[in-house]
Design a protein around this motif. Structure first.
Motif, PDB file in Angstrom:
ATOM      1  N   LEU A  73       0.870  -1.181   0.000  1.00 41.07           N
ATOM      2  CA  LEU A  73       0.000   0.000   0.000  1.00 41.07           C
ATOM      3  C   LEU A  73       0.893   1.213   0.000  1.00 41.07           C
ATOM      4  N   PHE A  74       0.408   2.287  -0.570  1.00 37.97           N
ATOM      5  CA  PHE A  74       1.201   3.517  -0.575  1.00 37.97           C
ATOM      6  C   PHE A  74       0.462   4.586   0.225  1.00 37.97           C
ATOM      7  N   ALA A  75       1.100   5.069   1.293  1.00 37.03           N
ATOM      8  CA  ALA A  75       0.447   6.090   2.134  1.00 37.03           C
ATOM      9  C   ALA A  75       0.528   7.444   1.432  1.00 37.03           C
ATOM     10  N   LEU A  76      -0.599   7.903   0.912  1.00 34.17           N
ATOM     11  CA  LEU A  76      -0.631   9.178   0.195  1.00 34.17           C
ATOM     12  C   LEU A  76      -0.712  10.350   1.152  1.00 34.17           C
ATOM     13  N   LYS A  77      -1.407  10.115   2.275  1.00 34.43           N
ATOM     14  CA  LYS A  77      -1.610  11.214   3.204  1.00 34.43           C
ATOM     15  C   LYS A  77      -1.785  10.677   4.620  1.00 34.43           C
ATOM     16  N   ARG A  78      -1.261  11.403   5.577  1.00 32.86           N
ATOM     17  CA  ARG A  78      -1.451  11.068   7.003  1.00 32.86           C
ATOM     18  C   ARG A  78      -1.999  12.302   7.692  1.00 32.86           C
ATOM     19  N   LEU A  79      -3.125  12.148   8.340  1.00 31.13           N
ATOM     20  CA  LEU A  79      -3.698  13.265   9.084  1.00 31.13           C
ATOM     21  C   LEU A  79      -3.725  12.874  10.554  1.00 31.13           C
ATOM     22  N   ALA A  80      -3.170  13.752  11.413  1.00 28.48           N
ATOM     23  CA  ALA A  80      -3.169  13.449  12.849  1.00 28.48           C
ATOM     24  C   ALA A  80      -4.060  14.461  13.546  1.00 28.48           C
ATOM     25  N   SER A  81      -4.937  13.968  14.399  1.00 30.51           N
ATOM     26  CA  SER A  81      -5.838  14.857  15.132  1.00 30.51           C
ATOM     27  C   SER A  81      -5.061  15.650  16.169  1.00 30.51           C
ATOM     28  N   GLU A  82      -5.458  16.896  16.366  1.00 31.09           N
ATOM     29  CA  GLU A  82      -4.835  17.680  17.440  1.00 31.09           C
ATOM     30  C   GLU A  82      -5.609  17.522  18.746  1.00 31.09           C
ATOM     31  N   GLN A  83      -6.818  16.936  18.636  1.00 31.05           N
ATOM     32  CA  GLN A  83      -7.649  16.801  19.841  1.00 31.05           C
ATOM     33  C   GLN A  83      -7.349  15.519  20.608  1.00 31.05           C
ATOM     34  N   ASP A  84      -7.004  14.460  19.863  1.00 33.48           N
ATOM     35  CA  ASP A  84      -6.749  13.173  20.507  1.00 33.48           C
ATOM     36  C   ASP A  84      -5.687  12.460  19.669  1.00 33.48           C
ATOM     37  N   ASN A  85      -5.463  11.181  19.948  1.00 30.77           N
ATOM     38  CA  ASN A  85      -4.373  10.497  19.236  1.00 30.77           C
ATOM     39  C   ASN A  85      -4.814   9.823  17.940  1.00 30.77           C
ATOM     40  N   THR A  86      -5.943  10.241  17.406  1.00 30.97           N
ATOM     41  CA  THR A  86      -6.449   9.593  16.192  1.00 30.97           C
ATOM     42  C   THR A  86      -5.606   9.984  14.973  1.00 30.97           C
ATOM     43  N   VAL A  87      -5.282   8.971  14.170  1.00 29.05           N
ATOM     44  CA  VAL A  87      -4.502   9.211  12.954  1.00 29.05           C
ATOM     45  C   VAL A  87      -5.247   8.571  11.796  1.00 29.05           C
ATOM     46  N   LYS A  88      -5.316   9.293  10.698  1.00 28.44           N
ATOM     47  CA  LYS A  88      -6.030   8.745   9.548  1.00 28.44           C
ATOM     48  C   LYS A  88      -5.101   8.689   8.335  1.00 28.44           C
ATOM     49  N   TYR A  89      -5.135   7.554   7.659  1.00 25.84           N
ATOM     50  CA  TYR A  89      -4.323   7.397   6.445  1.00 25.84           C
ATOM     51  C   TYR A  89      -5.201   7.311   5.210  1.00 25.84           C
ATOM     52  N   LEU A  90      -4.738   7.954   4.159  1.00 26.43           N
ATOM     53  CA  LEU A  90      -5.326   7.740   2.839  1.00 26.43           C
ATOM     54  C   LEU A  90      -4.309   6.878   2.093  1.00 26.43           C
ATOM     55  N   TYR A  91      -4.707   5.649   1.787  1.00 26.62           N
ATOM     56  CA  TYR A  91      -3.791   4.721   1.113  1.00 26.62           C
ATOM     57  C   TYR A  91      -4.164   4.578  -0.347  1.00 26.62           C
ATOM     58  N   GLU A  92      -3.131   4.450  -1.181  1.00 24.33           N
ATOM     59  CA  GLU A  92      -3.377   4.187  -2.601  1.00 24.33           C
ATOM     60  C   GLU A  92      -3.081   2.722  -2.894  1.00 24.33           C
ATOM     61  N   LEU A  93      -3.969   2.114  -3.658  1.00 26.37           N
ATOM     62  CA  LEU A  93      -3.829   0.706  -4.039  1.00 26.37           C
ATOM     63  C   LEU A  93      -3.101   0.612  -5.378  1.00 26.37           C
ATOM     64  N   ASP A  94      -2.765  -0.616  -5.753  1.00 22.59           N
ATOM     65  CA  ASP A  94      -2.060  -0.875  -7.017  1.00 22.59           C
ATOM     66  C   ASP A  94      -2.693  -0.210  -8.223  1.00 22.59           C
ATOM     67  N   ASP A  95      -4.025  -0.174  -8.250  1.00 26.97           N
ATOM     68  CA  ASP A  95      -4.723   0.358  -9.425  1.00 26.97           C
ATOM     69  C   ASP A  95      -5.113   1.825  -9.243  1.00 26.97           C
ATOM     70  N   ASN A  96      -4.426   2.502  -8.311  1.00 22.26           N
ATOM     71  CA  ASN A  96      -4.623   3.927  -8.018  1.00 22.26           C
ATOM     72  C   ASN A  96      -5.919   4.254  -7.275  1.00 22.26           C
ATOM     73  N   ASN A  97      -6.723   3.248  -6.968  1.00 22.27           N
ATOM     74  CA  ASN A  97      -7.874   3.521  -6.120  1.00 22.27           C
ATOM     75  C   ASN A  97      -7.392   3.877  -4.718  1.00 22.27           C
ATOM     76  N   ARG A  98      -8.254   4.584  -3.984  1.00 26.91           N
ATOM     77  CA  ARG A  98      -7.856   5.038  -2.651  1.00 26.91           C
ATOM     78  C   ARG A  98      -8.829   4.599  -1.570  1.00 26.91           C
ATOM     79  N   ILE A  99      -8.271   4.300  -0.417  1.00 28.28           N
ATOM     80  CA  ILE A  99      -9.091   3.874   0.720  1.00 28.28           C
ATOM     81  C   ILE A  99      -8.595   4.574   1.982  1.00 28.28           C
ATOM     82  N   GLU A 100      -9.377   4.468   3.041  1.00 25.38           N
ATOM     83  CA  GLU A 100      -9.019   5.129   4.295  1.00 25.38           C
ATOM     84  C   GLU A 100      -8.887   4.131   5.434  1.00 25.38           C
TER      85      GLU A 100
END
Ligand code: SAH
Length: 349
Positions: free
Chosen positions: A73-100
């Motif tokens: 998987l390729f991590a396109l974006k990482r967002l970290a919350s400033e309110q708590d320790n939640t982290v969200k990744y936007l991953y790119e798949l082999d066929d360029n589709n994206r998931i969270e």
């Protein structure tokens, strides 16, 4: 990070259950124990290259790499919350589709919320994941990699898992079951399935199929309304399997597995937030050994549905007036749009 494109006609080795890997190895006329070695490299040491499997001969490594690929998987974006320790990744798949994928910290440990499909065909009106429709199912390896890659990037171990990201897990049933079998294999990550929750909008025959497998997972049911008219308006799946059929399936799930159902109820102002709506839940669920989780609906920009913590707390009080207990879910990562599908929509290709 280097982006890797996996060979298209090679078999996806990370999607193989242990017994399937063993069969593949036997087909190559290699001793059985090679399967255990390879499974360990893939699911414990988590190498991304056959070349790193140093207890296999160079010749054998070359042979398997001509037949199989190790997906990534390729991590396109990482967002970290400033309110708590939640982290969200936007991953790119082999066929360029994206998931969270979202990682959350609770008192009892680290939890991961993963996607099971690219998009969703269920059409729930309040949900961002469904707006652009359905693209495809995720493979077992693409679900596993959300766990492995987020653990690697964050340097943390996942202790519990929720299948509550983009997609309807029971609409990708076989791959989800295979993924859970690999994840809970004692030769791999060895995650107890008692620490896994599958969330569904209510595909009744698949709830029964899941009950028969007795995996020990918790079933989380997105109910969101206690009468068929409202539920069909906000959740089209209700036209196929109505509330009565759904609740009956949930009772069968509990009887077969002994696992208490968790009902999710997203409070939406003016839609399902009245005392009479709480009364409907009481007549449906009163006396059932279940858990009710109230969520303030997350506003998405394409829809006008709103609510806030106040409405959620008020609804909890209505339920309590009928003698029913419920929890109001902590909203984690609200500053990073942690609700499923919202990040992917901003980066839709
Ligand atoms: N398809 C599955 C799992 C993915 S959705 C399901 O329907 O359960 C995960 C949870 O988030 C579901 O309970 C869903 O109803 C809820 N959800 C989706 N959009 C939401 C929003 N805007 N606000 C609050 N909850 C939402």
């Amino acid at each position: 990070m280097v982006r890797k494109l996996s060979g298209t006609n090679k078999k996806d080795i990370l999607s193989l259950e242990f017994s399937e890997l063993e069969n593949e190895i036997l087909k190559l006329a290699e001793p059985k124990f090679r399967a255990k070695q390879i499974f360990d490299w893939l699911h414990v040491k988590r190498v991304s290259d056959f070349g790193a499997m140093t207890n296999l001969s160079a010749q054998f490594r070359e042979r398997i790499s001509s037949l199989f690929c190790i997906k990534s998987l390729f991590a396109l974006k990482r967002l970290a919350s400033e309110q708590d320790n939640t982290v969200k990744y936007l991953y790119e798949l082999d066929d360029n589709n994206r998931i969270e994928t979202v990682m959350m910290e609770y008192e009892h440990g680290t939890s991961l919320c993963i996607s099971t499909q690219v998009g969703c065909r269920m059409g729930c009106r309040f949900c961002a994941s469904t707006i652009a429709g359905f693209k495809r199912n995720l493979s077992p390896s693409e679900m596993l990699l959300q766990v492995y890659e987020t653990e690697r990037l964050e340097g943390k171990k996942v202790q519990s898992l929720v299948l509550m990201g983009i997609g309807e897990p029971l609409d990708n049933f076989d791959n989800v079951v295979k993924f859970l079998k690999i994840l809970s294999d004692e030769r791999g990550k060895n995650l107890s399935l008692r620490h896994v929750s599958i969330s569904t909008c209510g595909i009744v025959p698949k709830i029964d199929e899941l009950a028969r497998l007795k995996l020990g997972v918790t079933l989380s049911v997105s109910l969101h309304a206690g009468n068929d008219r409202t539920r069909s308006e906000i959740m089209p799946v209700n036209n196929k399997y109505n509330i009565g059929e759904l609740i009956d399936a949930c009772k069968r799930y509990f009887d077969k597995t002994g696992r208490r159902i968790s009902y999710e109820y997203a409070v939406i102002d003016g839609v399902n937030d009245r005392k009479k709506n709480a009364a409907e839940l009481y007549s449906l669920l009163g006396g059932q050994n279940c858990h009710i989780n109230i969520i303030p609906v997350n506003k998405i920009k394409e829809r006008s549905f709103t609510s806030d913590r106040k409405s959620a707390n008020q609804f909890k009080k209505y339920l309590e007036s009928f003698g029913m207990n419920a929890t109001v879910r902590r909203t984690l990562g609200s500053d990073i749009n942690a609700a499923c599908g919202q990040l992917r929509r901003e980066y839709e290709v």
